[in-house]
Design a protein around this motif. Structure first.
Motif, PDB file in Angstrom:
ATOM      1  N   LEU A  65       0.470  -1.463   0.190  1.00 52.76           N
ATOM      2  CA  LEU A  65       0.288   0.311   0.171  1.00 52.76           C
ATOM      3  C   LEU A  65       0.709   1.317  -0.346  1.00 52.76           C
ATOM      4  CD1 LEU A  65      -2.881  -0.627   2.518  1.00 52.76           C
ATOM      5  CD2 LEU A  65      -2.571  -0.688  -0.317  1.00 52.76           C
ATOM      6  N   LYS A  66       0.422   2.424  -0.192  1.00 55.16           N
ATOM      7  CA  LYS A  66       0.902   4.027  -0.775  1.00 55.16           C
ATOM      8  C   LYS A  66       0.588   4.152   0.385  1.00 55.16           C
ATOM      9  CE  LYS A  66       1.974   3.998  -5.679  1.00 55.16           C
ATOM     10  NZ  LYS A  66       1.657   4.463  -7.125  1.00 55.16           N
ATOM     11  N   VAL A  67       1.110   5.609   1.000  1.00 54.86           N
ATOM     12  CA  VAL A  67       0.534   6.519   1.295  1.00 54.86           C
ATOM     13  C   VAL A  67       0.864   7.292   1.891  1.00 54.86           C
ATOM     14  CG1 VAL A  67       1.613   7.388   3.914  1.00 54.86           C
ATOM     15  CG2 VAL A  67       1.699   4.623   3.673  1.00 54.86           C
ATOM     16  N   GLU A  68      -0.185   7.805   1.452  1.00 51.59           N
ATOM     17  CA  GLU A  68      -0.774   8.919   0.708  1.00 51.59           C
ATOM     18  C   GLU A  68      -1.111  10.450   2.279  1.00 51.59           C
ATOM     19  OE1 GLU A  68      -3.696  11.331  -2.266  1.00 51.59           O
ATOM     20  OE2 GLU A  68      -4.089   9.667  -2.069  1.00 51.59           O
ATOM     21  N   VAL A  69      -0.337  11.327   2.252  1.00 52.50           N
ATOM     22  CA  VAL A  69      -0.043  12.983   3.285  1.00 52.50           C
ATOM     23  C   VAL A  69      -1.071  14.032   2.989  1.00 52.50           C
ATOM     24  CG1 VAL A  69       1.101  13.775   5.102  1.00 52.50           C
ATOM     25  CG2 VAL A  69       1.769  11.912   4.570  1.00 52.50           C
ATOM     26  N   GLU A  70      -2.159  14.163   3.413  1.00 48.22           N
ATOM     27  CA  GLU A  70      -3.209  15.488   3.341  1.00 48.22           C
ATOM     28  C   GLU A  70      -1.902  16.690   3.977  1.00 48.22           C
ATOM     29  OE1 GLU A  70      -7.393  16.716   2.690  1.00 48.22           O
ATOM     30  OE2 GLU A  70      -6.677  16.602   4.884  1.00 48.22           O
ATOM     31  N   VAL A  71      -1.961  17.808   2.912  1.00 43.60           N
ATOM     32  CA  VAL A  71      -0.882  18.436   3.525  1.00 43.60           C
ATOM     33  C   VAL A  71      -1.623  20.681   2.849  1.00 43.60           C
ATOM     34  CG1 VAL A  71       1.412  17.641   3.842  1.00 43.60           C
ATOM     35  CG2 VAL A  71       0.583  18.874   1.868  1.00 43.60           C
ATOM     36  N   GLU A  72      -1.922  21.244   3.947  1.00 41.35           N
ATOM     37  CA  GLU A  72      -2.163  22.903   3.417  1.00 41.35           C
ATOM     38  C   GLU A  72      -1.155  23.461   3.344  1.00 41.35           C
ATOM     39  OE1 GLU A  72      -4.983  22.792   6.162  1.00 41.35           O
ATOM     40  OE2 GLU A  72      -6.519  21.304   5.832  1.00 41.35           O
ATOM     41  N   THR A  73       0.444  23.215   3.302  1.00 40.67           N
ATOM     42  CA  THR A  73       1.025  24.394   3.501  1.00 40.67           C
ATOM     43  C   THR A  73       2.595  23.748   2.852  1.00 40.67           C
ATOM     44  OG1 THR A  73       1.937  24.259   5.181  1.00 40.67           O
ATOM     45  CG2 THR A  73      -0.180  24.803   5.371  1.00 40.67           C
ATOM     46  N   ARG A  74       3.282  24.921   2.745  1.00 42.38           N
ATOM     47  CA  ARG A  74       4.752  24.416   2.206  1.00 42.38           C
ATOM     48  C   ARG A  74       5.333  24.177   3.159  1.00 42.38           C
ATOM     49  NH1 ARG A  74       9.832  26.845   2.565  1.00 42.38           N
ATOM     50  NH2 ARG A  74      10.954  26.697  -0.033  1.00 42.38           N
ATOM     51  N   GLU A  75       5.177  24.502   4.294  1.00 43.90           N
ATOM     52  CA  GLU A  75       5.362  23.411   5.598  1.00 43.90           C
ATOM     53  C   GLU A  75       5.182  21.874   5.717  1.00 43.90           C
ATOM     54  OE1 GLU A  75       6.276  27.478   5.674  1.00 43.90           O
ATOM     55  OE2 GLU A  75       4.713  26.755   6.029  1.00 43.90           O
ATOM     56  N   VAL A 126       4.226  20.336   3.360  1.00 47.39           N
ATOM     57  CA  VAL A 126       5.203  19.208   1.718  1.00 47.39           C
ATOM     58  C   VAL A 126       6.127  19.459   2.140  1.00 47.39           C
ATOM     59  CG1 VAL A 126       6.324  19.633  -0.996  1.00 47.39           C
ATOM     60  CG2 VAL A 126       3.922  21.365   0.492  1.00 47.39           C
ATOM     61  N   LEU A 127       6.903  19.706   2.679  1.00 45.47           N
ATOM     62  CA  LEU A 127       8.864  19.297   3.561  1.00 45.47           C
ATOM     63  C   LEU A 127       8.004  18.325   4.074  1.00 45.47           C
ATOM     64  CD1 LEU A 127       9.734  22.596   3.246  1.00 45.47           C
ATOM     65  CD2 LEU A 127      10.721  21.595   1.590  1.00 45.47           C
ATOM     66  N   GLU A 128       7.946  18.339   5.317  1.00 47.12           N
ATOM     67  CA  GLU A 128       7.699  17.448   5.653  1.00 47.12           C
ATOM     68  C   GLU A 128       6.936  16.233   5.726  1.00 47.12           C
ATOM     69  OE1 GLU A 128       5.380  18.195  10.458  1.00 47.12           O
ATOM     70  OE2 GLU A 128       5.052  20.180   9.247  1.00 47.12           O
ATOM     71  N   ALA A 129       5.752  16.345   5.169  1.00 48.75           N
ATOM     72  CA  ALA A 129       5.367  14.963   3.877  1.00 48.75           C
ATOM     73  C   ALA A 129       6.794  14.494   3.066  1.00 48.75           C
ATOM     74  CB  ALA A 129       4.104  14.885   3.189  1.00 48.75           C
ATOM     75  N   LEU A 130       7.139  15.638   2.685  1.00 47.24           N
ATOM     76  CA  LEU A 130       8.956  14.666   1.722  1.00 47.24           C
ATOM     77  C   LEU A 130       9.961  14.038   2.694  1.00 47.24           C
ATOM     78  CD1 LEU A 130       9.608  17.897  -1.780  1.00 47.24           C
ATOM     79  CD2 LEU A 130       9.325  14.601  -0.849  1.00 47.24           C
ATOM     80  N   GLU A 131       9.672  14.847   3.928  1.00 51.69           N
ATOM     81  CA  GLU A 131      11.088  14.165   4.846  1.00 51.69           C
ATOM     82  C   GLU A 131      10.504  13.183   5.354  1.00 51.69           C
ATOM     83  OE1 GLU A 131      14.101  14.210   7.243  1.00 51.69           O
ATOM     84  OE2 GLU A 131      14.153  15.174   5.591  1.00 51.69           O
ATOM     85  N   ALA A 132       9.054  12.520   5.564  1.00 49.20           N
ATOM     86  CA  ALA A 132       8.380  11.554   5.710  1.00 49.20           C
ATOM     87  C   ALA A 132       8.509  10.659   5.348  1.00 49.20           C
ATOM     88  CB  ALA A 132       6.984  11.643   6.772  1.00 49.20           C
ATOM     89  N   GLY A 133       8.780  10.878   3.798  1.00 47.62           N
ATOM     90  CA  GLY A 133       8.534   9.870   3.184  1.00 47.62           C
ATOM     91  C   GLY A 133       7.248   9.649   2.504  1.00 47.62           C
ATOM     92  N   ALA A 134       6.530  10.553   2.562  1.00 50.14           N
ATOM     93  CA  ALA A 134       5.143  10.336   1.915  1.00 50.14           C
ATOM     94  C   ALA A 134       4.553   9.684   0.452  1.00 50.14           C
ATOM     95  CB  ALA A 134       4.408  11.001   2.502  1.00 50.14           C
ATOM     96  N   ASP A 135       4.767   8.630   0.045  1.00 53.70           N
ATOM     97  CA  ASP A 135       4.547   8.272  -1.521  1.00 53.70           C
ATOM     98  C   ASP A 135       3.728   9.304  -2.441  1.00 53.70           C
ATOM     99  OD1 ASP A 135       5.548   5.387  -1.069  1.00 53.70           O
ATOM    100  OD2 ASP A 135       3.873   4.947  -0.320  1.00 53.70           O
ATOM    101  N   ILE A 136       1.995   9.762  -2.388  1.00 50.98           N
ATOM    102  CA  ILE A 136       1.689  10.944  -2.420  1.00 50.98           C
ATOM    103  C   ILE A 136       2.042  11.641  -1.706  1.00 50.98           C
ATOM    104  CG2 ILE A 136      -0.705  11.442  -4.043  1.00 50.98           C
ATOM    105  CD1 ILE A 136      -0.800   8.050  -3.885  1.00 50.98           C
ATOM    106  N   ILE A 137       1.407  13.304  -1.831  1.00 52.77           N
ATOM    107  CA  ILE A 137       1.719  13.852  -1.792  1.00 52.77           C
ATOM    108  C   ILE A 137      -0.121  14.831  -1.756  1.00 52.77           C
ATOM    109  CG2 ILE A 137       1.966  16.300  -0.540  1.00 52.77           C
ATOM    110  CD1 ILE A 137       4.846  15.361  -0.372  1.00 52.77           C
ATOM    111  N   MET A 138      -0.786  15.160  -1.118  1.00 51.18           N
ATOM    112  CA  MET A 138      -2.048  15.515  -2.041  1.00 51.18           C
ATOM    113  C   MET A 138      -2.301  16.899  -0.967  1.00 51.18           C
ATOM    114  SD  MET A 138      -6.149  14.956   0.083  1.00 51.18           S
ATOM    115  CE  MET A 138      -6.672  13.312  -1.159  1.00 51.18           C
ATOM    116  N   LEU A 139      -2.244  18.369  -1.761  1.00 47.95           N
ATOM    117  CA  LEU A 139      -1.745  19.821  -1.706  1.00 47.95           C
ATOM    118  C   LEU A 139      -4.054  20.059  -1.656  1.00 47.95           C
ATOM    119  CD1 LEU A 139       0.643  20.416  -4.298  1.00 47.95           C
ATOM    120  CD2 LEU A 139       0.945  19.852  -1.924  1.00 47.95           C
TER     121      LEU A 139
END
Length: 284
Positions: A191-201, A203-216
């Motif tokens: 399973l891929k892990v997707e994370v919902e974010v609302e800010t630039r910060e 986005v960077l946290e989700a990247l650092e955590a290794g999310a497969d999909i980042i929902m803006l």
């Protein structure tokens, strides 16, 4: 997309029970025993047809003697006045099933039509349009099917087949990093892990955590463009939140891989479709 007959019949049985209850009083009183009829299901406005086979199943559910002849198939474009199908057989069951059959085909055709209008705007871009879980209770499988008829794709079907860490999950888990770490530790590796974010910060946290999909979520074109640049293909980018037919192309231009639109199913206008009985015959 496969829909099992058992599930389909459960949906139809529930819809008929809701509408017919203990009996169709008007039809029982006004339609002579043995009456047969032929009628035409036709479009009253242009659009994309979906759900014809479900409508056929509704009539078959009420009487196996009803003959349903297709004039259009799912995915066909129709104009006002085009005949979609011909129904012939016992008049009583046809009139009893009319509203349930039309309700289903109207709603599914409305979803397919809206989806097609949006996907048509993305030709030439690399973005795909997907639905959400904002569906009518009990009709999700049919509504998501209609999205595919219109050229869209399906997001997760339910909470059971995908991981999407949203704002409330993040709060309870103690942050994006913690939420993603717990998902990685407990979820199947497939399973891929997707994370919902609302800010630039975010986005960077989700990247650092290794999310497969980042929902803006609810970001404007400029913010999406910046996020796409920051992500730099290290994760898939999904855009969500208030996307409309007027704005979808802008998000595609901004670089979104996936564009999810709840309005495909939760607030769509049904396509105007009717059944017109042309003739009544009394059986011998």
């Amino acid at each position: 997309m496969h829909i099992c007959v058992k599930l389909l019949d459960e949906i139809i049985a529930g819809a008929i029970k809701e509408d017919v209850g203990t009996g169709d009083l008007t039809t029982m009183i006004t339609v002579p025993e043995g009456a047969v009829t032929e009628g035409y299901i036709y479009a009253k406005e242009k659009g994309i047809i979906a759900g014809t086979w479900v409508a056929e199943r509704v009539f078959y559910f009420l009487s196996s003697e009803i003959k349903f002849t297709y004039q259009k198939k799912d995915g066909d474009r129709v104009n006002r006045g085009d005949v979609i199908a011909v129904v012939a057989g016992p008049a009583g069951p046809i009139l009893t099933g009319e509203r349930v059959a039309l309700n289903i085909i109207q709603r599914l055709s409305g979803i397919a039509t809206q989806t097609a209008a949006i996907t048509d705007k993305l030709k030439g871009f690399g973005s795909i349009v997907v639905d959400t879980r904002k569906t009518t209770p009990g009709l999700r499988v049919l509504e998501k099917y209609a999205v595919t008829v219109g050229g869209g794709r399906n997001h997760r079907f339910g909470l059971y087949d995908g991981i999407l860490i949203k704002d409330n999950h993040i709060k309870v888990a103690g942050g994006i990093a913690n939420a993603v770490a717990m998902a990685r530790a407990k979820a199947p590796h497939t399973l891929k892990v997707e994370v919902e974010v609302e800010t630039r910060e975010g986005v960077l946290e989700a990247l650092e955590a290794g999310a497969d999909i980042i929902m803006l979520d609810n970001m404007d074109f400029e913010a999406v463009s910046e996020a796409v640049r920051l992500i730099n293909r290290r994760a898939q980018v999904e855009v969500s939140g208030g996307v409309t037919e007027d704005t979808v192309e802008g998000y595609a231009r901004a670089g979104a891989d996936i564009i999810s639109i709840g309005a495909l199913t939760n607030s769509v206008k049904a396509l105007d479709i009717s059944l017109d009985v042309k003739e009544i015959k009394i059986g011998s």
